[in-house]
Design a protein around this motif. Structure first.
Motif, PDB file in Angstrom:
ATOM      1  N   GLU A 244       0.826  -1.203   0.000  1.00  0.00           N
ATOM      2  CA  GLU A 244       0.000   0.000   0.000  1.00  0.00           C
ATOM      3  C   GLU A 244       0.862   1.256   0.000  1.00  0.00           C
ATOM      4  O   GLU A 244       0.562   2.225  -0.708  1.00  0.00           O
ATOM      5  CB  GLU A 244      -0.922  -0.008   1.218  1.00  0.00           C
ATOM      6  CG  GLU A 244      -1.999  -1.092   1.175  1.00  0.00           C
ATOM      7  CD  GLU A 244      -2.929  -1.011   2.359  1.00  0.00           C
ATOM      8  OE1 GLU A 244      -3.201   0.112   2.820  1.00  0.00           O
ATOM      9  OE2 GLU A 244      -3.396  -2.068   2.835  1.00  0.00           O
ATOM     10  N   GLY A 247       2.431   1.815  -3.409  1.00  0.00           N
ATOM     11  CA  GLY A 247       1.515   2.318  -4.413  1.00  0.00           C
ATOM     12  C   GLY A 247       1.474   3.823  -4.533  1.00  0.00           C
ATOM     13  O   GLY A 247       0.987   4.367  -5.523  1.00  0.00           O
ATOM     14  N   THR A 253      -0.787   3.420 -10.019  1.00  0.00           N
ATOM     15  CA  THR A 253      -1.279   2.752  -8.818  1.00  0.00           C
ATOM     16  C   THR A 253      -1.864   3.758  -7.829  1.00  0.00           C
ATOM     17  O   THR A 253      -2.814   3.445  -7.107  1.00  0.00           O
ATOM     18  CB  THR A 253      -0.141   1.978  -8.147  1.00  0.00           C
ATOM     19  OG1 THR A 253       0.960   2.870  -7.868  1.00  0.00           O
ATOM     20  CG2 THR A 253       0.362   0.862  -9.058  1.00  0.00           C
ATOM     21  N   ASN A 256      -5.427   4.702  -9.131  1.00  0.00           N
ATOM     22  CA  ASN A 256      -6.331   3.569  -8.982  1.00  0.00           C
ATOM     23  C   ASN A 256      -6.684   3.348  -7.516  1.00  0.00           C
ATOM     24  O   ASN A 256      -7.828   3.001  -7.193  1.00  0.00           O
ATOM     25  CB  ASN A 256      -5.705   2.302  -9.561  1.00  0.00           C
ATOM     26  CG  ASN A 256      -6.653   1.121  -9.511  1.00  0.00           C
ATOM     27  OD1 ASN A 256      -6.526   0.241  -8.655  1.00  0.00           O
ATOM     28  ND2 ASN A 256      -7.615   1.090 -10.420  1.00  0.00           N
ATOM     29  N   GLY A 257      -5.728   3.574  -6.623  1.00  0.00           N
ATOM     30  CA  GLY A 257      -6.024   3.464  -5.203  1.00  0.00           C
ATOM     31  C   GLY A 257      -7.044   4.494  -4.749  1.00  0.00           C
ATOM     32  O   GLY A 257      -7.925   4.196  -3.932  1.00  0.00           O
ATOM     33  N   VAL A 260     -10.465   3.308  -5.926  1.00  0.00           N
ATOM     34  CA  VAL A 260     -10.973   2.235  -5.067  1.00  0.00           C
ATOM     35  C   VAL A 260     -11.510   2.824  -3.764  1.00  0.00           C
ATOM     36  O   VAL A 260     -12.564   2.410  -3.257  1.00  0.00           O
ATOM     37  CB  VAL A 260      -9.864   1.196  -4.797  1.00  0.00           C
ATOM     38  CG1 VAL A 260     -10.316   0.186  -3.745  1.00  0.00           C
ATOM     39  CG2 VAL A 260      -9.491   0.477  -6.085  1.00  0.00           C
ATOM     40  N   GLU A 267     -10.624  -3.505  -8.052  1.00  0.00           N
ATOM     41  CA  GLU A 267      -9.196  -3.257  -7.834  1.00  0.00           C
ATOM     42  C   GLU A 267      -8.396  -3.638  -9.072  1.00  0.00           C
ATOM     43  O   GLU A 267      -8.616  -4.685  -9.671  1.00  0.00           O
ATOM     44  CB  GLU A 267      -8.711  -4.073  -6.637  1.00  0.00           C
ATOM     45  CG  GLU A 267      -9.478  -3.783  -5.355  1.00  0.00           C
ATOM     46  CD  GLU A 267      -9.115  -4.751  -4.238  1.00  0.00           C
ATOM     47  OE1 GLU A 267      -8.284  -5.651  -4.502  1.00  0.00           O
ATOM     48  OE2 GLU A 267      -9.672  -4.624  -3.132  1.00  0.00           O
ATOM     49  N   THR A 269      -4.876  -3.144  -8.813  1.00  0.00           N
ATOM     50  CA  THR A 269      -3.544  -3.362  -8.250  1.00  0.00           C
ATOM     51  C   THR A 269      -3.668  -4.354  -7.106  1.00  0.00           C
ATOM     52  O   THR A 269      -4.732  -4.497  -6.497  1.00  0.00           O
ATOM     53  CB  THR A 269      -2.941  -2.037  -7.736  1.00  0.00           C
ATOM     54  OG1 THR A 269      -3.815  -1.490  -6.735  1.00  0.00           O
ATOM     55  CG2 THR A 269      -2.798  -1.037  -8.865  1.00  0.00           C
ATOM     56  N   PRO A 272      -4.483  -2.196  -2.978  1.00  0.00           N
ATOM     57  CA  PRO A 272      -5.062  -0.854  -2.881  1.00  0.00           C
ATOM     58  C   PRO A 272      -5.223  -0.467  -1.413  1.00  0.00           C
ATOM     59  O   PRO A 272      -5.098  -1.315  -0.520  1.00  0.00           O
ATOM     60  CB  PRO A 272      -6.421  -1.031  -3.557  1.00  0.00           C
ATOM     61  CG  PRO A 272      -6.775  -2.461  -3.317  1.00  0.00           C
ATOM     62  CD  PRO A 272      -5.468  -3.212  -3.350  1.00  0.00           C
ATOM     63  N   TYR A 282      -3.620   8.580   0.138  1.00  0.00           N
ATOM     64  CA  TYR A 282      -3.595   8.496  -1.325  1.00  0.00           C
ATOM     65  C   TYR A 282      -4.178   9.768  -1.946  1.00  0.00           C
ATOM     66  O   TYR A 282      -3.626  10.298  -2.927  1.00  0.00           O
ATOM     67  CB  TYR A 282      -4.389   7.272  -1.778  1.00  0.00           C
ATOM     68  CG  TYR A 282      -3.553   6.018  -1.953  1.00  0.00           C
ATOM     69  CD1 TYR A 282      -3.418   5.409  -3.195  1.00  0.00           C
ATOM     70  CD2 TYR A 282      -2.896   5.440  -0.875  1.00  0.00           C
ATOM     71  CE1 TYR A 282      -2.669   4.257  -3.371  1.00  0.00           C
ATOM     72  CE2 TYR A 282      -2.144   4.284  -1.027  1.00  0.00           C
ATOM     73  CZ  TYR A 282      -2.029   3.705  -2.276  1.00  0.00           C
ATOM     74  OH  TYR A 282      -1.272   2.569  -2.439  1.00  0.00           O
TER      75      TYR A 282
END
Length: 306
Positions: A244, A247, A253, A256-257, A260, A267, A269, A272, A282
């Protein structure tokens, strides 16, 4: 007393003639900084896809756009023609997953177009002409960055829009598809802003286009490769927290986190963010990347002599 036979000396003073060529001073409206910036933005946006430039400049961006749309078109064809036969009740590839699937194409696009907008002005000193107009350095940086961001956003969003329209043709639930699509559009905007900021900042550090292209590709693709490797190892060793944290160091990443965390999308990756605290980290990281890139560009152009 001079002799009468002596002739007077010729007049050697230079003479000139003024010709009226018909030039007249400009008497029309003089636009301010706003219209100049808007025109500058449109020109930069068109140039990212080779519009208004030579035919050779159109080849790479148009090929990348076509290849980005091709998988989406195939997915739409399968969904529309065989969705009911196969029992499909959703997209074959999630909206949030598509940018990671095509990250190589996106990275090549920003790596090729960021130097075209940034490094070329520094190398050929055309920035002196731009700053001679009623445009401040800050606005020059923001306009150039906005052109690259919008161009990248269009590249990412175009196949997502095609998938969305295909989902509607396949009679997928309207409100569900619309919500997922809008979440993907928000993610595309965040990803475009991060990619444009990092690539523009990297390209501004050198006046050599080839070196700038290589540096941007290294920053984007190598970082994702390292991060995805660390995430895979962290899952295998049962240390997901390490994945995590890793990322945070790749824009793909990272965004995308955030998707999510904010939109509860599938997900893309291995690791996440799973907690509220990490999800907020994030989100703050995305803001930090964008603002940090803008600050770095402003610092870089403060050292450029007009």
């Amino acid at each position: 007393m001079s002799s009468p036979s002596e002739a007077p000396a010729p007049d050697t003073r230079p003479t000139g003639v003024i010709h009226d060529l018909g030039y007249r001073p400009y008497g029309g409206p003089r636009l301010g900084e706003g219209p100049v910036a808007w025109s500058f933005f449109k020109t930069g946006l068109r140039h990212t896809y080779g519009l208004g430039r030579s035919g050779r400049s159109k080849v790479l961006p148009m090929i990348l756009l076509g290849v980005m749309l091709l998988p989406a078109l195939i997915l739409v064809g399968v969904l529309v023609q065989a969705g009911k036969v196969l029992g499909l009740d959703g997209q074959l590839v999630a909206y949030s997953t598509y940018p990671l699937t095509t990250q190589l194409l996106i990275s090549v696009f920003v790596a090729s177009q960021a130097p075209a907008l940034i490094s070329r002005d520094l190398r050929f000193r055309t920035i002196t002409l731009y700053l001679a107009r009623p445009m401040r350095r800050r606005n020059y940086v923001l306009v150039r960055l906005a052109s690259l961001t919008v161009a990248t956003f269009f590249l990412i969003t175009a196949p997502l829009l095609l998938m969305y329209l295909g989902g509607l043709l396949a009679d997928l639930p309207l409100w569900r598809e619309t919500g997922r699509f809008l979440g993907a559009v928000a993610g595309a905007a965040m990803l475009a802003a991060c990619l444009a900021g990092l690539s523009a900042l990297t390209a501004a550090l050198t006046i050599r286009r080839g070196l700038a292209v290589t540096a941007v590709i290294v920053v984007l693709l190598v970082s994702y490769t390292v991060v995805s490797t660390i995430q895979g190892i962290s899952i295998g060793t049962d240390h997901p927290m390490v994945g995590e944290v890793a990322g945070l160091f790749s824009p793909y990443t990272l965004v995308n986190g955030v998707q999510v965390f904010l939109f509860d999308v599938p997900e893309a990756t291995p690791t996440p963010p799973t907690s509220t605290a990490m999800g907020l980290v994030y989100c703050l990281a995305v803001v930090g990347v964008v603002l940090g890139s803008i600050g770095g560009l402003l610092w870089r152009y403060r050292k450029v002599q007009p």
